[in-house]
Design a protein around this motif. Sequence first.
Motif, PDB file in Angstrom:
ATOM      1  N   UNK A 228      43.474  38.733  60.549  1.00 48.62           N
ATOM      2  CA  UNK A 228      42.508  39.193  59.576  1.00 48.62           C
ATOM      3  C   UNK A 228      41.118  39.025  60.159  1.00 48.62           C
ATOM      4  N   UNK A 229      40.277  39.950  59.908  1.00 53.47           N
ATOM      5  CA  UNK A 229      38.933  39.877  60.449  1.00 53.47           C
ATOM      6  C   UNK A 229      37.995  39.161  59.494  1.00 53.47           C
ATOM      7  N   UNK A 230      36.781  38.929  59.965  1.00 57.43           N
ATOM      8  CA  UNK A 230      35.757  38.324  59.122  1.00 57.43           C
ATOM      9  C   UNK A 230      35.233  39.318  58.109  1.00 57.43           C
ATOM     10  N   UNK A 231      35.792  40.476  58.046  1.00 56.20           N
ATOM     11  CA  UNK A 231      35.309  41.531  57.171  1.00 56.20           C
ATOM     12  C   UNK A 231      35.993  41.523  55.806  1.00 56.20           C
ATOM     13  N   UNK A 232      36.447  40.376  55.383  1.00 57.99           N
ATOM     14  CA  UNK A 232      37.072  40.232  54.066  1.00 57.99           C
ATOM     15  C   UNK A 232      36.225  39.270  53.257  1.00 57.99           C
ATOM     16  N   UNK A 233      35.831  39.698  52.077  1.00 60.83           N
ATOM     17  CA  UNK A 233      35.082  38.838  51.160  1.00 60.83           C
ATOM     18  C   UNK A 233      35.817  38.808  49.829  1.00 60.83           C
ATOM     19  N   UNK A 234      35.761  37.680  49.162  1.00 62.19           N
ATOM     20  CA  UNK A 234      36.360  37.547  47.837  1.00 62.19           C
ATOM     21  C   UNK A 234      35.229  37.351  46.835  1.00 62.19           C
ATOM     22  N   UNK A 235      35.179  38.217  45.820  1.00 62.67           N
ATOM     23  CA  UNK A 235      34.134  38.101  44.804  1.00 62.67           C
ATOM     24  C   UNK A 235      34.668  37.561  43.489  1.00 62.67           C
ATOM     25  N   UNK A 236      35.914  37.790  43.170  1.00 60.70           N
ATOM     26  CA  UNK A 236      36.521  37.228  41.970  1.00 60.70           C
ATOM     27  C   UNK A 236      37.773  36.453  42.380  1.00 60.70           C
ATOM     28  N   UNK A 237      37.855  35.220  41.906  1.00 57.24           N
ATOM     29  CA  UNK A 237      39.001  34.356  42.179  1.00 57.24           C
ATOM     30  C   UNK A 237      39.147  33.487  40.943  1.00 57.24           C
ATOM     31  N   UNK A 238      39.988  33.926  39.999  1.00 56.19           N
ATOM     32  CA  UNK A 238      40.078  33.274  38.688  1.00 56.19           C
ATOM     33  C   UNK A 238      41.521  32.969  38.319  1.00 56.19           C
ATOM     34  N   UNK A 239      41.691  31.910  37.520  1.00 54.42           N
ATOM     35  CA  UNK A 239      43.000  31.495  37.045  1.00 54.42           C
ATOM     36  C   UNK A 239      43.270  32.179  35.703  1.00 54.42           C
ATOM     37  N   UNK A 240      44.469  32.729  35.549  1.00 47.66           N
ATOM     38  CA  UNK A 240      44.866  33.379  34.301  1.00 47.66           C
ATOM     39  C   UNK A 240      46.337  33.074  34.032  1.00 47.66           C
ATOM     40  N   UNK A 241      46.717  33.169  32.773  1.00 49.46           N
ATOM     41  CA  UNK A 241      48.140  32.997  32.463  1.00 49.46           C
ATOM     42  C   UNK A 241      48.934  34.213  32.900  1.00 49.46           C
ATOM     43  N   UNK A 242      48.365  35.409  32.646  1.00 50.63           N
ATOM     44  CA  UNK A 242      49.052  36.656  32.993  1.00 50.63           C
ATOM     45  C   UNK A 242      48.042  37.630  33.582  1.00 50.63           C
ATOM     46  N   UNK A 243      48.409  38.248  34.700  1.00 46.47           N
ATOM     47  CA  UNK A 243      47.627  39.328  35.298  1.00 46.47           C
ATOM     48  C   UNK A 243      48.537  40.536  35.347  1.00 46.47           C
ATOM     49  N   UNK A 244      48.096  41.609  34.692  1.00 53.96           N
ATOM     50  CA  UNK A 244      48.928  42.807  34.635  1.00 53.96           C
ATOM     51  C   UNK A 244      48.132  44.003  35.141  1.00 53.96           C
ATOM     52  N   UNK A 245      48.597  44.641  36.229  1.00 56.05           N
ATOM     53  CA  UNK A 245      47.898  45.836  36.714  1.00 56.05           C
ATOM     54  C   UNK A 245      48.109  46.995  35.750  1.00 56.05           C
ATOM     55  N   UNK A 246      47.071  47.797  35.566  1.00 57.22           N
ATOM     56  CA  UNK A 246      47.193  48.972  34.702  1.00 57.22           C
ATOM     57  C   UNK A 246      47.750  50.174  35.446  1.00 57.22           C
ATOM     58  N   UNK A 247      47.768  50.085  36.782  1.00 58.58           N
ATOM     59  CA  UNK A 247      48.313  51.181  37.578  1.00 58.58           C
ATOM     60  C   UNK A 247      48.926  50.593  38.845  1.00 58.58           C
ATOM     61  N   UNK A 248      49.814  51.331  39.508  1.00 59.18           N
ATOM     62  CA  UNK A 248      50.435  50.839  40.742  1.00 59.18           C
ATOM     63  C   UNK A 248      49.425  50.557  41.847  1.00 59.18           C
ATOM     64  N   UNK A 249      48.246  51.164  41.796  1.00 59.34           N
ATOM     65  CA  UNK A 249      47.260  50.979  42.858  1.00 59.34           C
ATOM     66  C   UNK A 249      46.379  49.744  42.641  1.00 59.34           C
ATOM     67  N   UNK A 250      46.543  49.037  41.534  1.00 61.72           N
ATOM     68  CA  UNK A 250      45.756  47.846  41.207  1.00 61.72           C
ATOM     69  C   UNK A 250      44.274  48.171  41.089  1.00 61.72           C
ATOM     70  N   UNK A 251      43.926  49.379  40.672  1.00 63.76           N
ATOM     71  CA  UNK A 251      42.501  49.707  40.513  1.00 63.76           C
ATOM     72  C   UNK A 251      41.929  49.104  39.243  1.00 63.76           C
TER      73      UNK A 251
END
Length: 146
Positions: free
Chosen positions: A1-24
Amino acid sequence: MSRRVRVHQFVVAEIVRPQSPSWRKSDLFCVSHWFDVPADTEFPYTVARMQVFTRFYLSRARPTDFRVRVTWLHAPGGVSRVIGNFGPFAVPFARDTTARDCSFNLHNIRLQGVGVHRIELIREGQRGWTAGKVVRVATTYFVVER
């Protein structure tokens, strides 16, 4: 992995549900930095499932493996104690993608007591001075209370 990855949101949740297969778009349920346990709880107390939602911002990143580490910061004696290591979680970054949402499932976390807990998203360094070392990509916290 390169240094070109940044994380802006990193949160704890009980459930995370994508609304579409692309995770948009994703629905995050019960996002909180507080975790309440019943007053009569005996520790260690097992949390069956917790999810950590992560939004990566990318620039020509390559697929990589991540791990999630949970540490109890208020352990007796003032010494932090790692209470869980989860992963590896393979994240398939595509070179032409600018953002990627991902959810990491943490199963059977054994809480050792009340107080502040730290959750870290980590990976192993691949090159240069980070080669073979643990690199912290993102950090969040939650508090266990009775």
